[in-house]
Enzyme design. Structure first.
Site, PDB file in Angstrom:
ATOM      1  N   ARG A   1       0.907  -1.104  -0.028  1.00 49.83           N
ATOM      2  CA  ARG A   1      -0.063   0.126   0.043  1.00 49.83           C
ATOM      3  C   ARG A   1       0.763   1.293   0.047  1.00 49.83           C
ATOM      4  O   ARG A   1       0.555   2.153  -0.628  1.00 49.83           O
ATOM      5  CB  ARG A   1      -0.839  -0.102   1.160  1.00 49.83           C
ATOM      6  CG  ARG A   1      -2.164  -0.928   1.137  1.00 49.83           C
ATOM      7  CD  ARG A   1      -2.865  -0.739   2.455  1.00 49.83           C
ATOM      8  NE  ARG A   1      -3.140   0.373   2.747  1.00 49.83           N
ATOM      9  CZ  ARG A   1      -3.358   1.143   3.888  1.00 49.83           C
ATOM     10  NH1 ARG A   1      -2.777   0.497   5.174  1.00 49.83           N
ATOM     11  NH2 ARG A   1      -3.485   2.157   4.521  1.00 49.83           N
TER      12      ARG A   1
ATOM     13  N   HIS B   1       0.350   4.804  -1.680  1.00 49.21           N
ATOM     14  CA  HIS B   1       0.159   6.284  -0.906  1.00 49.21           C
ATOM     15  C   HIS B   1       1.412   7.204  -1.497  1.00 49.21           C
ATOM     16  O   HIS B   1       0.984   8.158  -1.078  1.00 49.21           O
ATOM     17  CB  HIS B   1       0.096   5.815   0.683  1.00 49.21           C
ATOM     18  CG  HIS B   1      -1.116   5.258   1.047  1.00 49.21           C
ATOM     19  ND1 HIS B   1      -1.637   5.703   2.253  1.00 49.21           N
ATOM     20  CD2 HIS B   1      -1.847   4.044   0.714  1.00 49.21           C
ATOM     21  CE1 HIS B   1      -2.965   4.887   2.262  1.00 49.21           C
ATOM     22  NE2 HIS B   1      -3.033   3.901   1.370  1.00 49.21           N
TER      23      HIS B   1
ATOM     24  N   ASN C   1      -2.918   7.899   6.088  1.00 51.67           N
ATOM     25  CA  ASN C   1      -1.799   7.386   6.218  1.00 51.67           C
ATOM     26  C   ASN C   1      -1.494   6.701   7.628  1.00 51.67           C
ATOM     27  O   ASN C   1      -0.329   6.057   7.688  1.00 51.67           O
ATOM     28  CB  ASN C   1      -0.729   8.246   5.916  1.00 51.67           C
ATOM     29  CG  ASN C   1      -0.448   8.377   4.285  1.00 51.67           C
ATOM     30  OD1 ASN C   1      -1.029   7.468   3.487  1.00 51.67           O
ATOM     31  ND2 ASN C   1      -0.109   9.584   3.915  1.00 51.67           N
TER      32      ASN C   1
ATOM     33  N   HIS D   1      -6.386  -5.844  -2.400  1.00 48.53           N
ATOM     34  CA  HIS D   1      -7.065  -5.972  -1.232  1.00 48.53           C
ATOM     35  C   HIS D   1      -7.242  -7.407  -0.887  1.00 48.53           C
ATOM     36  O   HIS D   1      -7.985  -7.688   0.207  1.00 48.53           O
ATOM     37  CB  HIS D   1      -8.455  -5.371  -1.187  1.00 48.53           C
ATOM     38  CG  HIS D   1      -8.419  -3.745  -1.053  1.00 48.53           C
ATOM     39  ND1 HIS D   1      -9.567  -2.904  -1.441  1.00 48.53           N
ATOM     40  CD2 HIS D   1      -7.430  -2.979  -1.102  1.00 48.53           C
ATOM     41  CE1 HIS D   1      -9.419  -1.607  -1.228  1.00 48.53           C
ATOM     42  NE2 HIS D   1      -7.683  -1.607  -1.064  1.00 48.53           N
TER      43      HIS D   1
END
Length: 328
Positions: free
Chosen positions: A66, A70, A97, A195
């Site tokens: 991730r 991000h 975050n 996911h």
């Protein structure tokens, strides 16, 4: 916190245009094997550290994967998500975050590379390499990582809040957010497949269980039996309990995410939203048939490469940080 959509679009588009025009003028591009001569063992060093870490703490795979997203969706893939702020005003301090983990692993790889080839490998490239390596470590696909990124020097808490797509986004916001960064609708549904690993706090989807429209109701797009199971784990207003995003397969990168979403068991609103568009719906149903007939692994690698090109700094732009958490 409510976000003004017109401001969000303006800020995102401005960042994209500035970075695109700057990189185009610079004439530099990313490429596979960028460090072939200057740091030939960069990928081996990253892989050895990642394999060791994930063998002991497999739960770090998802947040490290991730982290690349991000980073890239705020100011582009420039390592800005890694920067610390003494006043807690950096990207990593922004609400979206706060659940990121694994910064120490990025630091560990950086330390090893500084010992092997000091001042050569950017932190932004390390984030990209680690994202690939953790995916492989949990039985996911491999892909050739393009390198040559330079590190940025700005990290802003507000920009992270505006530019990261929230888990409650609908299909329109999702498509806009990806298209603004040069990513397609296919990339959206492919990268959502990440996911298949990881966990989430109940707070990210609690409203779907208890107060979807503000009237104490549940989200009708969710399977009622799935709602019952989630309610057992997440009481009303629960902020801390952790739930698997892909139950039973949380530590293995596979195509089961698509099977769950097709059965209306996507944990986030943004997961369920993939059923609201004909292209995304068609893709997830095809990928959920069986692992061996799926093109998901191949597609995922291709989409990760595309995401890794978003608004990059190259050539004489930016810097090569000596320590990933601070500028030189």
């Amino acid at each position: 916190m409510a976000i003004n959509n017109s401001n969000y679009l303006l800020i995102s588009l401005t960042f994209f245009l500035i970075a695109f025009s700057s990189n185009h003028a610079n004439g530099e591009v990313l490429k596979v094997g960028f460090y072939h001569k200057t740091c030939p063992h960069v990928e081996l060093i990253s892989k050895e550290i990642v394999d060791d870490v994930i063998s002991r703490v497999p739960s770090l795979a998802a947040p490290l994967l991730r982290m690349h997203y991000h980073d890239c969706f705020v100011r582009g893939c420039d390592g800005s998500v890694l920067l610390d702020s003494p006043t807690k005003q950096a990207e990593k301090d922004s609400i979206p975050n706060l659940s990121l983990r694994g910064y120490q692993i990025i630091d560990k790889v950086k330390t090893a590379l500084e010992k092997s080839c000091p001042g050569i490998v950017s932190c932004a490239d390390i984030v990209a390499l680690v994202a690939r390596d953790v995916t492989v470590a949990v039985k996911g696909p491999s892909w050739e990582v393009e390198t040559g990124r330079r590190d940025g020097s700005v990290s802003n808490i507000t920009e992270a809040l505006f530019n990261l797509i929230p888990p409650f986004a609908n299909i329109t916001s999702l498509k806009q957010g990806f298209l603004q960064r040069g990513l397609s609708v296919k990339d959206l549904v492919v990268l959502s497949g990440s996911h298949t690993i990881g966990i989430s706090h109940c707070s990210s989807f609690n409203n779907r269980l208890y107060n979807f429209t503000g009237k104490g109701d549940t989200d009708p797009s969710l399977d009622p039996n799935y709602i019952k199971n989630l309610k057992k784990k997440c009481p009303p207003n629960d902020q801390n309990t952790l739930v698997e995003m892909d139950p039973g397969s949380v530590r293995t990168f596979d195509n089961s995410y698509y099977k769950l979403v097709a059965k209306r068991r996507g944990l986030f609103t943004s997961d369920s939203a993939l059923l609201d568009d004909s292209e995304t719906k068609d893709y997830l149903k095809k990928q959920g048939i069986n692992q061996y007939g799926s093109t998901f692994f191949k597609d995922f690698g291709e989409s990760m490469v595309k995401m890794g090109r978003v608004q990059v700094l190259t050539g004489n732009q930016g810097e090569i940080r000596k320590v990933c958490s601070r500028i030189n």
